[in-house]
Design a protein around this motif. Structure first.
Motif, PDB file in Angstrom:
ATOM      1  N   LEU A  14      33.628  37.478  35.592  1.00  0.00           N
ATOM      2  CA  LEU A  14      34.348  36.401  35.426  1.00  0.00           C
ATOM      3  C   LEU A  14      35.640  36.077  36.251  1.00  0.00           C
ATOM      4  O   LEU A  14      35.611  35.095  36.812  1.00  0.00           O
ATOM      5  CB  LEU A  14      34.328  36.071  33.908  1.00  0.00           C
ATOM      6  N   LEU A  15      36.231  37.198  36.086  1.00  0.00           N
ATOM      7  CA  LEU A  15      37.564  36.997  37.055  1.00  0.00           C
ATOM      8  C   LEU A  15      37.225  36.747  38.717  1.00  0.00           C
ATOM      9  O   LEU A  15      37.865  36.167  39.276  1.00  0.00           O
ATOM     10  CB  LEU A  15      38.447  37.895  36.897  1.00  0.00           C
ATOM     11  N   CYS A  16      36.210  37.619  38.833  1.00  0.00           N
ATOM     12  CA  CYS A  16      35.965  37.617  40.237  1.00  0.00           C
ATOM     13  C   CYS A  16      35.262  36.234  40.595  1.00  0.00           C
ATOM     14  O   CYS A  16      35.700  35.492  41.862  1.00  0.00           O
ATOM     15  CB  CYS A  16      34.613  38.410  40.596  1.00  0.00           C
ATOM     16  N   LEU A  17      34.655  35.457  40.001  1.00  0.00           N
ATOM     17  CA  LEU A  17      34.187  34.409  40.208  1.00  0.00           C
ATOM     18  C   LEU A  17      35.099  33.383  39.847  1.00  0.00           C
ATOM     19  O   LEU A  17      35.104  32.225  40.814  1.00  0.00           O
ATOM     20  CB  LEU A  17      32.670  33.928  39.209  1.00  0.00           C
ATOM     21  N   CYS A  18      36.145  33.519  39.169  1.00  0.00           N
ATOM     22  CA  CYS A  18      37.244  32.638  39.319  1.00  0.00           C
ATOM     23  C   CYS A  18      37.995  32.684  40.442  1.00  0.00           C
ATOM     24  O   CYS A  18      38.532  31.634  41.135  1.00  0.00           O
ATOM     25  CB  CYS A  18      38.254  32.816  37.986  1.00  0.00           C
ATOM     26  N   GLY A  19      38.119  33.995  40.716  1.00  0.00           N
ATOM     27  CA  GLY A  19      38.917  34.178  42.395  1.00  0.00           C
ATOM     28  C   GLY A  19      38.310  33.272  43.455  1.00  0.00           C
ATOM     29  O   GLY A  19      38.634  32.554  44.248  1.00  0.00           O
ATOM     30  N   TRP A  20      36.667  33.381  43.293  1.00  0.00           N
ATOM     31  CA  TRP A  20      35.970  32.556  44.354  1.00  0.00           C
ATOM     32  C   TRP A  20      36.152  31.342  44.326  1.00  0.00           C
ATOM     33  O   TRP A  20      36.382  30.711  45.181  1.00  0.00           O
ATOM     34  CB  TRP A  20      34.584  33.150  43.988  1.00  0.00           C
ATOM     35  N   GLN A  21      36.194  30.784  43.035  1.00  0.00           N
ATOM     36  CA  GLN A  21      36.584  29.229  43.112  1.00  0.00           C
ATOM     37  C   GLN A  21      37.744  28.824  43.140  1.00  0.00           C
ATOM     38  O   GLN A  21      38.075  27.715  43.721  1.00  0.00           O
ATOM     39  CB  GLN A  21      35.893  28.646  41.488  1.00  0.00           C
ATOM     40  N   ALA A  22      38.766  29.635  42.794  1.00  0.00           N
ATOM     41  CA  ALA A  22      40.138  29.381  43.139  1.00  0.00           C
ATOM     42  C   ALA A  22      40.286  29.091  44.648  1.00  0.00           C
ATOM     43  O   ALA A  22      41.321  28.406  45.209  1.00  0.00           O
ATOM     44  CB  ALA A  22      41.162  30.676  42.474  1.00  0.00           C
ATOM     45  N   ALA A  23      39.623  29.884  45.434  1.00  0.00           N
ATOM     46  CA  ALA A  23      39.754  29.648  46.987  1.00  0.00           C
ATOM     47  C   ALA A  23      38.974  28.772  47.545  1.00  0.00           C
ATOM     48  O   ALA A  23      38.607  28.852  48.745  1.00  0.00           O
ATOM     49  CB  ALA A  23      39.662  31.132  47.769  1.00  0.00           C
ATOM     50  N   GLY A  24      38.330  27.891  46.572  1.00  0.00           N
ATOM     51  CA  GLY A  24      37.462  26.885  47.101  1.00  0.00           C
ATOM     52  C   GLY A  24      35.822  27.431  47.144  1.00  0.00           C
ATOM     53  O   GLY A  24      35.261  26.597  47.774  1.00  0.00           O
ATOM     54  N   ARG A  61      45.824  45.799  37.283  1.00  0.00           N
ATOM     55  CA  ARG A  61      45.331  45.962  38.552  1.00  0.00           C
ATOM     56  C   ARG A  61      43.576  46.042  38.409  1.00  0.00           C
ATOM     57  O   ARG A  61      43.179  45.234  39.114  1.00  0.00           O
ATOM     58  CB  ARG A  61      45.799  47.191  39.226  1.00  0.00           C
ATOM     59  N   TYR A  62      43.298  47.044  37.825  1.00  0.00           N
ATOM     60  CA  TYR A  62      41.586  47.237  37.635  1.00  0.00           C
ATOM     61  C   TYR A  62      41.214  45.935  37.106  1.00  0.00           C
ATOM     62  O   TYR A  62      39.868  45.520  37.342  1.00  0.00           O
ATOM     63  CB  TYR A  62      41.226  48.559  37.012  1.00  0.00           C
ATOM     64  N   THR A  63      41.377  45.620  35.794  1.00  0.00           N
ATOM     65  CA  THR A  63      40.867  44.524  35.057  1.00  0.00           C
ATOM     66  C   THR A  63      41.085  43.221  35.716  1.00  0.00           C
ATOM     67  O   THR A  63      39.816  42.419  35.610  1.00  0.00           O
ATOM     68  CB  THR A  63      41.189  44.752  33.668  1.00  0.00           C
ATOM     69  N   VAL A  64      42.142  42.962  36.086  1.00  0.00           N
ATOM     70  CA  VAL A  64      42.454  41.478  36.467  1.00  0.00           C
ATOM     71  C   VAL A  64      42.777  41.196  37.972  1.00  0.00           C
ATOM     72  O   VAL A  64      42.100  40.272  38.695  1.00  0.00           O
ATOM     73  CB  VAL A  64      43.776  40.939  35.682  1.00  0.00           C
ATOM     74  N   GLN A  65      43.727  41.998  38.428  1.00  0.00           N
ATOM     75  CA  GLN A  65      44.168  41.415  39.905  1.00  0.00           C
ATOM     76  C   GLN A  65      42.877  41.886  40.924  1.00  0.00           C
ATOM     77  O   GLN A  65      42.879  41.073  41.543  1.00  0.00           O
ATOM     78  CB  GLN A  65      45.459  42.639  40.378  1.00  0.00           C
ATOM     79  N   ARG A  66      42.498  42.971  40.830  1.00  0.00           N
ATOM     80  CA  ARG A  66      41.483  43.385  41.790  1.00  0.00           C
ATOM     81  C   ARG A  66      40.185  42.433  41.718  1.00  0.00           C
ATOM     82  O   ARG A  66      39.646  41.818  42.865  1.00  0.00           O
ATOM     83  CB  ARG A  66      41.223  44.761  42.081  1.00  0.00           C
ATOM     84  N   PRO A  67      39.620  42.269  40.623  1.00  0.00           N
ATOM     85  CA  PRO A  67      38.547  41.437  40.642  1.00  0.00           C
ATOM     86  C   PRO A  67      38.714  40.104  41.069  1.00  0.00           C
ATOM     87  O   PRO A  67      37.937  39.217  41.752  1.00  0.00           O
ATOM     88  CB  PRO A  67      38.120  41.301  39.100  1.00  0.00           C
ATOM     89  N   LEU A  68      39.848  39.472  40.503  1.00  0.00           N
ATOM     90  CA  LEU A  68      40.314  38.059  40.849  1.00  0.00           C
ATOM     91  C   LEU A  68      40.663  37.950  42.714  1.00  0.00           C
ATOM     92  O   LEU A  68      39.978  36.914  43.129  1.00  0.00           O
ATOM     93  CB  LEU A  68      41.685  37.635  40.326  1.00  0.00           C
ATOM     94  N   GLN A  69      41.054  39.036  43.195  1.00  0.00           N
ATOM     95  CA  GLN A  69      41.364  39.245  44.718  1.00  0.00           C
ATOM     96  C   GLN A  69      40.101  39.312  45.357  1.00  0.00           C
ATOM     97  O   GLN A  69      39.968  38.751  46.518  1.00  0.00           O
ATOM     98  CB  GLN A  69      42.224  40.246  45.009  1.00  0.00           C
TER      99      GLN A  69
END
Length: 360
Positions: free
Chosen positions: A63-73, A207-215
């Motif tokens: 979910l965070l990975c997809l939020c990061g994807w959408q955060a960057a457009g 890092r593992y749970t939030v930062q890196r998936p978001l990035q």
């Protein structure tokens, strides 16, 4: 109870759709693997791994990975982005399977751990050999989940440019998790201190749970260094808040809601921030009693309840609650100034609150 608890109506629908897409991608992947395993005698273990991955869990990292994807457009529910996000859940399964073996845990997500399930696949008349078979088989299936995580990433359809952007972050995430796991293991063999416990929380959750998936999601969508830095500034305090809440739930939570025993952390003597603060604040008698109770592998529920009363008397749980609130405020303040897509910002705001105040 899932991560959607406390999330606004619009965001709830968004998360539900994200999760549906991720679970669908994983289901299709496992169906392909089951067909390949037909005739090899491996269908049952592929099914066991599939059930372990798909039954329960928050899908927080995808979910965070997809939020990061959408955060960057990035365009919502893009198939390649969904596949990359789903690959993170396979890697997480690898980490959980091995972690359960190390912790000698019996229950995960309200169901038997994989190494417990696989005891039933053993064919010996000797129960001890079947237990060993379950552990050894789970280790192999954990490794297989990691291999398949890479396979899912590389077959996701991302471009070479996207892969070059994502791969270094993924490598960092994996290394940081192992560092965190090692420090976590060490913490159960020495008196806990707050600095070390926070380092573990940073590696394992910040890092593992939030930062890196978001990035990873943001890099996939072409994020620049400024946006990736904003991901970090938001993610680290929120990830620590998530881990601090996890530590509280590990001892004071409702096992029916969390899906995990509330005895395990006390029996293992896990060096959490909660325990480290309690030992700092405890008087001599309390410290002596905690030394007898915490880390006792045979501790029963009555002993655990005594330990909980002592922890409460030291004021440690209240202090951890304040630390969670402080980190939540810090992360939300960063989010307000971040140059994220508005929909992603709203989703991350709700997710951060849900992660910090959850009861499961």
């Amino acid at each position: 109870m899932t991560i959607e608890v406390g999330i606004g109506r619009g965001s709830h629908a968004l998360y539900s759709e994200m999760r549906r897409c991720v679970d669908e991608a994983l289901t299709v992947f496992f169906a392909d693997k089951a067909r390949l395993a037909a005739g090899s005698g491996m269908v049952d273990v592929v099914d066991a791994l599939r059930d372990y991955v798909l039954v329960g869990g928050k899908r927080l990292r995808p979910l965070l990975c997809l939020c990061g994807w959408q955060a960057a457009g990035g365009r919502p529910q893009h198939p390649a982005a969904v596949a990359v996000a789903a690959s993170l859940e396979l890697f997480h399964a690898f980490a959980l399977i091995h972690d359960d073996i190390v912790d000698n845990a019996a229950v995960r997500r309200g169901h038997p751990c994989l190494h417990v399930t696989l005891v039933g696949h053993g064919r010996s008349d000797d129960p001890a050999r079947n237990v060993r078979f379950g552990v050894d088989s789970a280790m192999l299936l954990g490794d297989l989940a990691m291999v398949w995580s890479d396979e899912m990433l590389h077959s996701s359809g991302v471009t070479p440019v996207q892969m070059r952007a994502v791969r270094p972050i993924l490598d960092q995430m994996r290394t940081e998790l192992m560092f965190g796991q090692y420090h976590d293991l060490l913490s159960s063999h020495r008196p806990p201190d707050v600095t070390t416990a926070l380092r573990v929380a940073s590696y394992k959750s910040g890092r593992y749970t939030v930062q890196r998936p978001l990035q990873i999601g943001a890099a996939l969508a072409g994020a620049d260094e400024s946006l990736l830095a904003a991901c970090t500034a938001f993610a680290l305090p929120i990830g620590e808040a998530f881990q601090l809440r996890d530590d509280l739930l590990g001892i004071f939570g409702d096992a029916k809601s969390t899906g995990k025993s509330t005895l395990d952390d006390i029996r293992e003597g896990k060096g959490t921030v909660l325990l480290a603060i309690a030992l700092e604040e405890a008087d001599h008698g309390q410290r002596s009693d905690l030394a007898d109770l915490v880390g006792n592998p045979n501790l029963d529920e009555a002993g655990a309840e005594t330990a909980r009363r002592i922890l409460l008397a030291t004021g440690a749980p209240a202090k951890v609650e304040r630390m969670i609130e402080e980190r939540l405020r810090q992360g939300l303040a960063v989010l307000e100034g971040a140059d994220f897509h508005p929909e992603a910002k709203a989703a991350l705001r709700d997710l951060a609150r849900a992660a910090a105040v959850r009861s499961a």
